[in-house]
Design an enzyme around this catalytic site. Structure first.
Site, PDB file in Angstrom:
ATOM      1  N   GLY A 138       0.810  -1.220   0.000  1.00  0.00           N
ATOM      2  CA  GLY A 138       0.000   0.000   0.000  1.00  0.00           C
ATOM      3  C   GLY A 138       0.842   1.267   0.000  1.00  0.00           C
ATOM      4  O   GLY A 138       0.340   2.350   0.280  1.00  0.00           O
ATOM      5  N   ALA A 139       2.126   1.141  -0.323  1.00  0.00           N
ATOM      6  CA  ALA A 139       3.021   2.311  -0.287  1.00  0.00           C
ATOM      7  C   ALA A 139       3.310   2.840  -1.678  1.00  0.00           C
ATOM      8  O   ALA A 139       4.121   3.750  -1.848  1.00  0.00           O
ATOM      9  CB  ALA A 139       4.323   1.945   0.425  1.00  0.00           C
ATOM     10  N   GLY A 140       2.681   2.263  -2.699  1.00  0.00           N
ATOM     11  CA  GLY A 140       2.909   2.743  -4.063  1.00  0.00           C
ATOM     12  C   GLY A 140       4.256   2.301  -4.615  1.00  0.00           C
ATOM     13  O   GLY A 140       4.782   2.927  -5.530  1.00  0.00           O
ATOM     14  N   LEU A 141       4.823   1.223  -4.059  1.00  0.00           N
ATOM     15  CA  LEU A 141       6.125   0.731  -4.542  1.00  0.00           C
ATOM     16  C   LEU A 141       5.968  -0.609  -5.273  1.00  0.00           C
ATOM     17  O   LEU A 141       6.928  -1.344  -5.462  1.00  0.00           O
ATOM     18  CB  LEU A 141       7.113   0.605  -3.378  1.00  0.00           C
ATOM     19  CG  LEU A 141       7.416   1.912  -2.636  1.00  0.00           C
ATOM     20  CD1 LEU A 141       8.347   1.667  -1.453  1.00  0.00           C
ATOM     21  CD2 LEU A 141       8.024   2.968  -3.572  1.00  0.00           C
ATOM     22  N   SER A 143       4.191  -3.580  -4.638  1.00  0.00           N
ATOM     23  CA  SER A 143       4.264  -4.913  -4.037  1.00  0.00           C
ATOM     24  C   SER A 143       3.478  -5.904  -4.890  1.00  0.00           C
ATOM     25  O   SER A 143       3.826  -7.081  -4.973  1.00  0.00           O
ATOM     26  CB  SER A 143       3.727  -4.887  -2.607  1.00  0.00           C
ATOM     27  OG  SER A 143       2.404  -4.397  -2.587  1.00  0.00           O
ATOM     28  N   SER A 144       2.421  -5.433  -5.565  1.00  0.00           N
ATOM     29  CA  SER A 144       1.610  -6.368  -6.364  1.00  0.00           C
ATOM     30  C   SER A 144       2.382  -6.873  -7.582  1.00  0.00           C
ATOM     31  O   SER A 144       2.393  -8.075  -7.850  1.00  0.00           O
ATOM     32  CB  SER A 144       0.278  -5.738  -6.770  1.00  0.00           C
ATOM     33  OG  SER A 144       0.472  -4.438  -7.219  1.00  0.00           O
ATOM     34  N   ASP A 188       4.774  -1.315 -13.952  1.00  0.00           N
ATOM     35  CA  ASP A 188       5.329  -1.949 -12.755  1.00  0.00           C
ATOM     36  C   ASP A 188       5.866  -3.346 -13.057  1.00  0.00           C
ATOM     37  O   ASP A 188       6.967  -3.716 -12.642  1.00  0.00           O
ATOM     38  CB  ASP A 188       4.253  -2.047 -11.655  1.00  0.00           C
ATOM     39  CG  ASP A 188       3.642  -0.699 -11.330  1.00  0.00           C
ATOM     40  OD1 ASP A 188       4.192   0.319 -11.776  1.00  0.00           O
ATOM     41  OD2 ASP A 188       2.615  -0.665 -10.637  1.00  0.00           O
TER      42      ASP A 188
HETATM   43  C1  GLA Z   1       0.086   2.110 -10.599  1.00  0.00           C
HETATM   44  C2  GLA Z   1      -0.115   1.194 -11.801  1.00  0.00           C
HETATM   45  C3  GLA Z   1       0.806   1.581 -12.957  1.00  0.00           C
HETATM   46  C4  GLA Z   1       0.737   3.071 -13.262  1.00  0.00           C
HETATM   47  C5  GLA Z   1       0.860   3.892 -11.983  1.00  0.00           C
HETATM   48  C6  GLA Z   1       0.640   5.350 -12.214  1.00  0.00           C
HETATM   49  O1  GLA Z   1       1.354   1.897 -10.072  1.00  0.00           O
HETATM   50  O2  GLA Z   1       0.128  -0.145 -11.449  1.00  0.00           O
HETATM   51  O3  GLA Z   1       0.476   0.812 -14.098  1.00  0.00           O
HETATM   52  O4  GLA Z   1      -0.427   3.388 -13.964  1.00  0.00           O
HETATM   53  O5  GLA Z   1      -0.063   3.463 -10.981  1.00  0.00           O
HETATM   54  O6  GLA Z   1       1.633   5.861 -13.019  1.00  0.00           O
END
Ligand code: GLA
Length: 401
Positions: A138-141, A143-144, A188
Site C-alpha cells: 500500500g506504499a505505491g512501490l 508490491s503487487s 510496474d
Molecule cells: C500504478 C499502476 C501503474 C501506473 C501507476 C501510475 O502503479 O500499477 O500501471 O499506472 O499506478 O503511473
C-alpha cells in the site's frame, strides 16, 4: 520469522535489511519437508511519467532493493498449496478447478497469475509455495507487481527460459487486469522484470521499446513513505482511466489516427480548452504534458542537468496534484518539506497516488541528513512518523537459488 513490512530504512549495503534466501529455504523445509527453488522480483519507484502507461505513453521507473521472494517445490498431486511468511494460514487450490475471479484472499495475485498462465495454455504442475514479501504494502512501490512476477517465474520454473521477460510482464499485468480487477498499465510489471542495477528504464509503453538511463554518479534515490496507505485508490484509478478514454473518444473523432492520448499534441490539446468537460480536459492535459516531461527528464539526466530535472519533477507533482488529482495532503507536505534541504535535486509523488511515497534525487553526501531532516519536518507537520528508504536502482527478477 522474516522481517516484516516496517523496516524504517533500506540502505544499499545493509545486510540485516535484506532477506537471506537460505533462511527462506530453511523455513520452507520446515513447512513442507522439501528443498525449494527460490525466485525474486523487485518493487519499483517511478522517477517520472505518472499515469501515462495506460495512455500508451512514456515512463521512467527503476527497480529497487525491496523484493518479493517465492520459494517453490513440486507436489505429486495437482494442487497449489500457498503459504506466506507474513500472513497466517495455508491456502490450497486444485489446478483443475481454479477460481477465475478474485477471492479476496492475500494470495489473489498468485492465483491471478496461475489462472492467466493456465488459460494461455502454459502447463502448470502441482506445487508448494512459500512467499516472503519485503515491499511495503500500500506504499505505491508495487508490491503487487513484485508478487506477480516472482510467482510467474516460480510457477513456470525452468520452462520460463523459453518466454521472454517482457512477455512475462504482460501476462502478469493481464492477471491484475482480469483476475484482480485493477486496470493497471504495464510499467510496474515491466520494470520488475527488466530493471537494471544503477539505471532507470525509459519505457515506451506502446511499443515496449526501452532504454536504460543511468542514475547520475553521486545521486542517491531517497524514497519517503507518508505512511498513508493508498487502499481506496483502485476505484479512483479506474475512474481516471475512464476519463482518459473519454478524452480519446473526443480527439479521435477529430483525427481518426489518434488511438491514445499519446497521439494528441500539446497544440491540439490547446485548441480544445473549452470543448471538453473540465475534469476530462485536466486529465488529458496532465497526460499529454507528462509524456513530454518524461522525455525531457531522460534527456536532462543524460546531460547531468539536475536543475532541469528538478524543475520537471516539480511540475510533474503539481500536475498530479492539481490536474490529475491523485495526490493527497500528506504527499504534498512531504514534497514541500524536501524543497530547501541540502543536496535535494528533485522530488515528487511516485506511483498511483492517494498516499504512498515520494521519490527524491539527493546528492549522496547529503542523503543521510536529508532522510533525517525530512522525517523530522514531516512528523512535525503531520504527527505521522514516516519511513525513509535510501535506495539504489537494482536488477529485475531472477532465480536466486
Ligand atoms: C500504478 C499502476 C501503474 C501506473 C501507476 C501510475 O502503479 O500499477 O500501471 O499506472 O499506478 O503511473
Amino acid at each position: 520469522m522474516w522481517r516484516g513490512h516496517s523496516c524504517p530504512r533500506l540502505l544499499p549495503d545493509d545486510e540485516s535489511q535484506t532477506v537471506n534466501p537460505s533462511q527462506l529455504a530453511q523455513h520452507f523445509e520446515t513447512l513442507f519437508g522439501q528443498k525449494p527453488a527460490i525466485y525474486r522480483a523487485p518493487g519499483r519507484v517511478n522517477l517520472i511519467g505518472e499515469h501515462t502507461d495506460y495512455n500508451d505513453g512514456f515512463v521512467m521507473p527503476a527497480a529497487i532493493a525491496f523484493s518479493t521472494y517465492v520459494a517453490i517445490a513440486p507436489r505429486s498431486d495437482r494442487k497449489l498449496s500457498i503459504r506466506s511468511g507474513e500472513f497466517a494460514g495455508a491456502h490450497e487450490f486444485s489446478l483443475d478447478n481454479f477460481p477465475d475471479k478474485r477471492t479476496g484472499l492475500w494470495c489473489d495475485y498468485i492465483l491471478g497469475v496461475a489462472s492467466v498462465l493456465n488459460k494461455r495454455g502454459y502447463e502448470l504442475k502441482g506445487a508448494n509455495l512459500l512467499i516472503h514479501g519485503e515491499v511495503p504494502i500500500g506504499a505505491g512501490l508495487s508490491s503487487s507487481a513484485a508478487i506477480e512476477v516472482a510467482s510467474a517465474l516460480a510457477l513456470l520454473g525452468p520452462s520460463r527460459q523459453q518466454i521472454p521477460l517482457p512477455q512475462i510482464a504482460k501476462l502478469c499485468r493481464q492477471a491484475e487486469n482480469e483476475f484482480v480487477g485493477a486496470r493497471v498499465g504495464i510499467m510496474d510489471q515491466f520494470v520488475s522484470c527488466m530493471g537494471k542495477a544503477g539505471h532507470a528504464l525509459l519505457l515506451d509503453c506502446r511499443s515496449l521499446e526501452f532504454k536504460f538511463a543511468p542514475i547520475p554518479a553521486g545521486i542517491q534515490i531517497v524514497v519517503c513513505n507518508t505512511m498513508v496507505k493508498h487502499e481506496l485508490a483502485s476505484n479512483a484509478y479506474n475512474t481516471r482511466r475512464e476519463q482518459c478514454e473519454e478524452g480519446i473518444r473526443f480527439f479521435s473523432k477529430r483525427d481518426p489516427a489518434i488511438r491514445a492520448l499519446r497521439d494528441v499534441s500539446i497544440e491540439m490539446l490547446n485548441e480544445h480548452t473549452k470543448d471538453l468537460p473540465g475534469a476530462v480536459f485536466n486529465r488529458c492535459s496532465h497526460v499529454i504534458h507528462e509524456n513530454q516531461r518524461t522525455l525531457n527528464t531522460a534527456r536532462a539526466l543524460g546531460e547531468g542537468n539536475l536543475d532541469r530535472v528538478r524543475d520537471l519533477m516539480n511540475k510533474s507533482h503539481r500536475s498530479l496534484r492539481d490536474l490529475y488529482e491523485v495526490s493527497c495532503k500528506e504527499l504534498d507536505i512531504m514534497v514541500e518539506c524536501a524543497q530547501d534541504l541540502p543536496g535535494f535535486c528533485g522530488g515528487r509523488m511516485t506511483g498511483g497516488g492517494f498516499g504512498g511515497c515520494t521519490v527524491n534525487l539527493v546528492r549522496e553526501e547529503n542523503a543521510n541528513e536529508f532522510a533525517a531532516s525530512i522525517a523530522e519536518r514531516y512528523q512535525a507537520k503531520t504527527g505521522i512518523t514516516p519511513h525513509t528508504y535510501l535506495c539504489s536502482a537494482e536488477d529485475g527478477a531472477q532465480q536466486v537459488s
